[in-house]
Structure formats: structure tokens, C-alpha cells
Design an enzyme around this catalytic site. Structure first.
Site, short mmCIF file in Angstrom:
data_model
loop_
_atom_site.label_atom_id
_atom_site.label_comp_id
_atom_site.label_asym_id
_atom_site.label_seq_id
_atom_site.Cartn_x
_atom_site.Cartn_y
_atom_site.Cartn_z
N CYS A 4 48.60 45.09 -35.03
CA CYS A 4 49.74 44.54 -34.31
C CYS A 4 49.35 43.27 -33.57
O CYS A 4 48.18 42.97 -33.38
CB CYS A 4 50.25 45.55 -33.26
SG CYS A 4 50.74 47.15 -33.92
N ASP B 294 46.25 1.78 -22.18
CA ASP B 294 47.67 1.72 -22.52
C ASP B 294 48.50 1.27 -21.31
O ASP B 294 48.30 1.77 -20.19
CB ASP B 294 48.13 3.11 -22.98
CG ASP B 294 49.59 3.13 -23.37
OD1 ASP B 294 49.90 2.79 -24.53
OD2 ASP B 294 50.43 3.48 -22.52
#
Length: 537
Positions: free
Chosen positions: A38, A487
């Protein structure tokens, strides 16, 4: 989250007893008394701790003789975030297996791409995951087969072919072994679709569930032989299924903030290849066996995916690439918890948690687009790319929208006359150097790449500086720690927040954000009013 969590028994038991869905995909619980495995969040009553055994992969559970739980469907869990966070051999191998390399090229092909011997690859996968590349690919084929059996009206022979099996017999045997049901019994368990069921499916999360499709016309039988290095035995020819459209639900780990994810993809979309239409990001896909068109739309508990394929054998690869583009296997809790340790970043995280890094379905395509976008506006970069697409892309039909082409291959772009490019001479040199090396194989960009080695190769190309290399590392290679201190948007956001704004000082401050600096970039970018930060209307 620590690597190899499944070896920490106490921690795993606590996760199972609390049914914590955050751990789905990190490990699997095999139950000795029932013979099933499971996901940690399985809704049934948790077994006694002494009856639990933990494995790192569904394939390892299957290798140990456990069958998939019919209630929680552990085979449909989101993938482990480990494989996208790491750049070692095991992680690179797992990314290639998810991309279908073992099905197409066999284990020798996988090892060749990684630059290791077959024996080395098998040994390391077995040591960490408890299963070798064949077993891992087999588990993936079984998951794809189940998806097609339960969600389409394809014949079982068509399903077997599309899922990557060499014969119907191997397909039947694998499905029975993994799910304890025959393919026919799996299909019979799917409830009849009516208005009530449809409404339930719209409100209840069903990972990777698909809507039924009408039966498809038969094609001419096409034999498929197993790839080298596999143990499958060829069977009778399997019919190649006709092109088909599927509606899928792609699961993710919550939370997921769709604003910058879909906003970035839509704002930078290349006309003809990508578009935002009717609340969905749509684009064309170049795939190993053909092409496709995908539409992806954010929903509260899943990503709605409408996928049209010219060849259903590309289904697994297409899903894997879409998940990777949307960063759906990320662990947002681990990322956000780390970034919150910086008091200046914490308010951004608390305001909109769960930001993802928008990536790509084609690494070479993104590298080309990164060069086209050097020192120009987003609109200009889109215009440059659209001209190349119209002139050199492969045309496709899109009756439902405005998509017209696949993005050109490096081989096609290597034949472009540099004089036809409306850009400075230095950038023409950068463009031609990149596409030539991609076309002749001197430079490879893919999920198998070593991030640092590829960075060095890119930096050696003319016109490639730190910004271009790191944006490719972030969005094409998938490095979660790629950072863009030069940037303009990052520096502007840093200054507004009171963070250091010079590249060197900001890089030093960002050491505390590792290994998730690429996600920090998304939060910093989100302080701006640029369209990339907003979900399109």
C-alpha cells in the site's frame, strides 16, 4: 526528507498510522499477513507494526511477491522527489526509466546513456531500491496497462502493445501477478459511468483516472520485439492501436500554487507550438514513436490532462514528461520549510506556498529558446522562436485549437542559414554552435545528464555565460539548486526585500536556501508584476 527513508522503520510506521499523504511515493508498505502493498496514506485500518515491511519502490514490493492494494492503488502514487533532487547514477537511471528508455533500448541502452556498465547500473539500483532496471520498467508497464484497461475500450492486445509488453501472454501474466486480477477482471471492476459517477469523479481525487473512450478501429498488426537485454519472449504480433485521446488526472503533493507555473508557460509560449486556451496550457509533443498534443489545466487536487497521441506506445513517456514539466513530483513541504528559515523569504512562502519550477518537455528545445531569449524581451524571444518553428518545424493537425507545428529538431536547425536570423552576429554564432553540437551528439541535454559536467560543456560554448547556463540547468536539466544571482528580476526582488543585491553577496546569503535555490528564484520572481507570475484569465 532523508534519502532512504524506508530504512527508518519507526518513522515509516508513524507515517502509515497517521495516513500522511505527503509520504506517498517516498516508500511503500508491504503487509505480511495479507500479501499486499500500500501507499502510506491507504484509508484502510493500519496493520500492526510487526506485520509491516517497507520498500523503496513498487517494483521491490512486486519482486518480493506482494500485490498492489485495490483500495489505495499504490502504483498511482506521485513519484519520489528523490529522483529529481539528485544527480547521482541511481537518480539519473530512474529518470531514464520513467522516460521509457528500458522499454525502447533495453538495459544495455540505459547503461550506455549513463556511461556505466550494465552490471554497475543493476548493482546500484538493487542496492538502493531493491529492484533492478527490468523490474522497475516492468512495474511502470503494469501501471500503464492498468490505466488503459480501466479507462479505455481498447482491446487487450492493443493495451499490451501500448503499455510496452512484447506479447499478450507477458501482459496477462504481469497483470495477474501485480494486481491479483486478470485484465478482463480489472476492466469489469470499473463502475458503469452515469451522471452520479461522473459527478463523483469531478469532486473526488482519483490519481491518473481517465474517462472511457469509444472503441478504436483496428490497425494492421505490427510485430514488436523485446528490446535488447530484456527477459520477455516475443509472442504473436500485437495490433498497433489507432491514435487516441485520453483524459487523465495527474496527482501531485499539496500544496501546489499554479500561478507562476502556468503563468510562466503561457507568457513565454511559442506560437504554433504552445498556447493558452479555455483555461488550459496546450502544446505539441515530439515523442519516440510519434507526436502528441497535451492540454493541462490546474484543479484543486490534480492536474487535468487531455492527451492526444498519434501512437499510444508514447503514453508513459508523455505522462512522465508532462509531470516533469510541471514539477509534480516535488516535495513542496520540504522546500518551503527550508526557505522559511530565512526570515526575509518566509513571508513570500507563507503568502503563496507550493510554488513549482516550470520546466520543459524537451531539453534541447529549451536550450535553443534560452539563446533566442538572451538580452531581449519575452515578446521578442517568442517572435524569434515562432519564425524558426514556421520555417523548420514539422506541421501537425490540431482540430481543437491553434497549434500548428512541432518545435524543430537540432538537426533541422543545424541547416539554418545564420544570415537569416534577425539577431546580432555574436548571438548567431552562439545559436549555430549550440545546434551543431546538439545535432552531432557532442552535447547531450537530457534527464540522464550529470548537471555539473553539462554546465561545464555549456560554458565552453561561445556566448554562454552563467545566466544562460543556470537557466538551462534550472528549467531543462531540472537542477533544484540552480541559482540566478545576476538575473535582473532576482536582484530587483532582493533589493526590495532587504536582501543583498550584488551577485556575490546574494549568492552567499542563498547558501542557507540550498538545496532548493531554484524554488527561491520562483518566490523572488513572484514579487514582480510580470505576466509570468499570474495564471492567465
Amino acid at each position: 526528507m532523508l534519502n532512504g527513508m524506508y530504512t527508518d522503520r519507526e518513522r515509516c510506521v508513524r507515517a502509515v498510522q497517521s495516513k500522511d499523504a505527503r509520504f506517498d511515493g517516498w516508500f511503500f508498505t508491504a503487509v505480511l499477513t495479507t500479501g499486499i502493498y500500500c501507499r502510506p496514506s491507504c484509508p484502510v485500518v493500519a496493520p500492526k507494526p510487526e506485520n509491516m515491511v517497507f520498500h523503496a519502490s513498487a517494483a521491490a514490493c512486486q519482486q518480493a511477491g506482494f500485490r498492489a492494494c485495490k483500495r489505495c492503488r499504490p502504483d498511482t502514487s506521485p513519484g519520489s522527489p528523490e529522483w529529481n533532487r539528485r544527480a547521482d547514477l541511481v537518480a539519473r537511471a530512474m529518470r531514464l526509466i520513467a522516460d521509457g528508455v528500458v522499454d525502447r533500448e533495453g538495459v544495455p541502452g540505459l547503461a550506455g546513456r549513463l556511461g556505466y556498465s550494465t552490471r554497475q547500473v543493476e548493482r546500484q539500483l538493487l542496492a538502493e531500491l531493491g529492484a533492478g532496471p527490468q523490474a522497475l520498467a516492468r512495474a511502470q508497464r503494469a501501471q500503464t496497462a492498468r490505466l488503459l484497461v480501466e479507462s479505455t475500450q481498447l482491446s487487450m492486445a492493443d493495451v499490451a502493445f501500448a503499455a510496452g509488453f512484447a506479447s499478450v501472454r507477458t501482459f496477462n501474466d504481469t497483470v495477474r501477478e501485480v494486481f491479483a486480477l486478470s485484465p478482463t477482471e480489472l476492466r469489469a471492476r470499473v463502475p458503469k459511468r452515469n451522471d452520479t459517477t461522473a459527478a463523483a469523479l469531478r469532486t473526488r481525487p482519483v490519481p491518473l483516472h481517465a474517462l472511457p473512450l469509444p472503441a478504436l478501429p483496428p490497425h494492421t498488426p505490427t510485430p514488436r520485439t523485446p528490446p535488447p537485454g530484456t527477459t520477455e519472449t516475443p509472442g504473436a504480433p500485437i495490433v498497433t492501436p489507432a491514435p487516441a485521446t485520453l483524459h487523465l488526472r495527474l496527482p501531485f503533493r499539496a500544496p501546489l500554487n499554479p500561478d507562476n507555473l502556468f503563468g510562466h508557460l503561457a507568457a513565454t509560449a511559442v506560437p504554433g507550438v504552445e498556447e493558452w486556451r479555455d483555461g488550459a496550457y496546450r502544446r505539441t509533443l515530439r515523442l519516440p514513436y510519434g507526436h502528441g498534443i497535451v492540454g493541462l489545466a490546474p484543479r484543486p487536487d490534480h492536474i487535468a490532462c487531455r492527451l492526444t497521441l498519434s501512437d499510444l506506445r508514447d503514453l508513459t513517456v508523455a505522462i512522465s514528461r508532462c509531470r516533469r514539466m510541471l514539477d509534480l513530483d516535488a516535495d513542496p513541504v520540504a522546500v518551503d520549510d527550508q526557505l522559511r528559515t530565512d526570515p526575509l523569504l518566509a513571508p513570500l512562502v507563507d503568502k503563496a506556498p507550493g510554488r513549482r519550477v516550470p520546466r520543459t518537455v524537451d531539453e534541447a528545445e529549451f536550450a535553443v529558446r534560452a539563446v533566442l531569449g538572451q538580452q531581449v524581451s519575452t515578446a521578442a524571444a517568442r517572435t524569434h522562436a515562432a519564425r524558426l518553428v514556421t520555417a523548420h518545424g514539422d506541421p501537425v493537425d490540431d482540430p481543437e485549437g491553434g497549434l500548428t507545428h512541432l518545435f524543430p529538431t537540432p538537426e533541422a536547425l543545424a541547416g539554418v542559414d545564420p544570415g537569416s536570423l534577425a539577431m546580432p552576429g555574436s548571438r548567431r554564432t552562439t545559436f549555430t554552435s549550440l545546434v551543431e553540437q546538439l545535432a552531432d551528439g557532442r552535447l547531450r541535454l537530457g534527464v540522464e545528464c550529470d548537471w555539473e559536467e553539462t554546465r561545464a560543456r555549456l560554458l565552453a560554448l561561445p556566448g554562454f555565460g552563467p545566466w544562460t547556463v543556470d537557466v538551462i540547468a534550472m528549467r531543462a536539466l531540472g537542477d533544484p539548486d540552480a541559482f540566478l544571482p545576476t538575473d535582473l528580476g532576482v536582484r530587483r526582488a532582493a533589493q526590495q526585500l532587504g536582501l543583498p543585491s550584488t551577485p556575490a553577496a546574494l549568492t552567499a546569503r542563498a547558501a542557507g536556501w540550498r538545496p532548493w535555490r531554484a524554488y527561491a528564484v520562483q518566490y523572488l520572481w513572484a514579487t514582480d508584476s510580470h505576466p509570468i507570475n499570474f495564471l492567465p484569465a
